[in-house]
Design an enzyme around this catalytic site. Structure first.
Site, short mmCIF file in Angstrom:
data_model
loop_
_atom_site.label_atom_id
_atom_site.label_comp_id
_atom_site.label_asym_id
_atom_site.label_seq_id
_atom_site.Cartn_x
_atom_site.Cartn_y
_atom_site.Cartn_z
CG ASP A 98 -0.34 0.25 2.53
OD1 ASP A 98 0.90 0.39 2.59
OD2 ASP A 98 -1.08 0.34 3.53
CB CYS A 119 1.23 -2.02 4.84
SG CYS A 119 1.20 -3.00 6.34
CB THR A 177 3.09 -1.58 10.97
OG1 THR A 177 1.82 -2.08 10.53
CG2 THR A 177 2.92 -0.21 11.59
CG HIS A 182 11.67 -23.44 13.95
ND1 HIS A 182 11.95 -23.10 15.25
CD2 HIS A 182 12.76 -24.09 13.48
CE1 HIS A 182 13.16 -23.54 15.56
NE2 HIS A 182 13.68 -24.12 14.50
NE ARG A 188 11.68 -30.32 17.64
CZ ARG A 188 12.42 -29.22 17.82
NH1 ARG A 188 11.98 -28.26 18.59
NH2 ARG A 188 13.60 -29.09 17.23
CG HIS A 189 10.14 -27.45 13.39
ND1 HIS A 189 9.78 -26.70 14.49
CD2 HIS A 189 11.48 -27.65 13.49
CE1 HIS A 189 10.85 -26.46 15.23
NE2 HIS A 189 11.90 -27.02 14.64
C1 RB5 Z 1 -1.52 3.26 6.47
O1 RB5 Z 1 -1.46 4.50 7.09
C2 RB5 Z 1 -1.14 2.17 7.46
O2 RB5 Z 1 -2.15 2.04 8.41
C3 RB5 Z 1 -0.88 0.87 6.74
O3 RB5 Z 1 0.11 1.05 5.80
C4 RB5 Z 1 -0.42 -0.28 7.61
O4 RB5 Z 1 0.63 0.08 8.40
C5 RB5 Z 1 -1.46 -0.98 8.35
O5 RB5 Z 1 -1.19 -1.90 9.12
#
Ligand code: RB5
Length: 150
Positions: A7, A64, A66, A97, A132-133
């Site tokens: 995004d 994205c 985060t 794993h 195991r995994h």
């Molecule tokens: C966009 O602002 C942000 O929320 C998106 O890129 C992302 O980090 C969502 O988890």
């Protein structure tokens, strides 16, 4: 074939990731977005995850702000095991794993250099494949199928 999606928040990592994929000779299908305009991350997470779940792509990398939103969205699709990573250790172990098939990165969390290292280690690490995994990864699938693990 690997699917690549982002995004607006992950756009900053798009070029560096394409660069490392080219260096490693990894074929990819870039589904976008190439635009800095605000867009809804679940759309991209969904589209990329569907391509992997339907077998059109083997693995996926998503970016994205985060990595969290992409990962949450992708993990709603059956057969998807997506990790959000901002370190190489987790990237390696998520393959060895957990046999994850998708990686999510945060364009506002990791810089391009670290993101490239994470992608490299993630792509080059095979699933350990031991009993195991394998058993534990199968249990994740069981949860997805609604099986009561007790
Ligand atoms: C966009 O602002 C942000 O929320 C998106 O890129 C992302 O980090 C969502 O988890």
């Amino acid at each position: 074939m690997l699917v690549l999606a982002n995004d607006h928040g992950g756009l900053i990592l798009r070029e560096p990731i394409i660069e490392i994929l080219n260096e490693l000779n990894v074929p990819y299908r870039d589904i976008g977005t190439g635009s800095p305009e605000s867009t809804d991350y679940p759309l991209w997470g969904y589209r990329a995850a569907k391509l992997v779940a339907d077998g059109e792509c083997d693995r996926g990398i998503m970016m994205c702000g985060t990595g969290v939103g992409m990962s949450l969205s992708a993990n709603k699709i059956k057969g998807i095991r997506c990790v959000v990573c901002s370190d190489c250790y987790s990237a390696k172990l998520s393959r060895a794993h957990n046999n994850v098939n998708m990686l999510a990165l945060g364009g506002r969390v990791v810089g391009p250099g670290l993101a490239k290292m994470i992608v490299k280690v993630w792509l080059e690490t095979p699933f350990d494949g031991g009993e195991r995994h394998s058993r534990r990864v199968k249990m994740i699938g069981d949860i997805e199928q609604g099986i009561d693990l007790g």
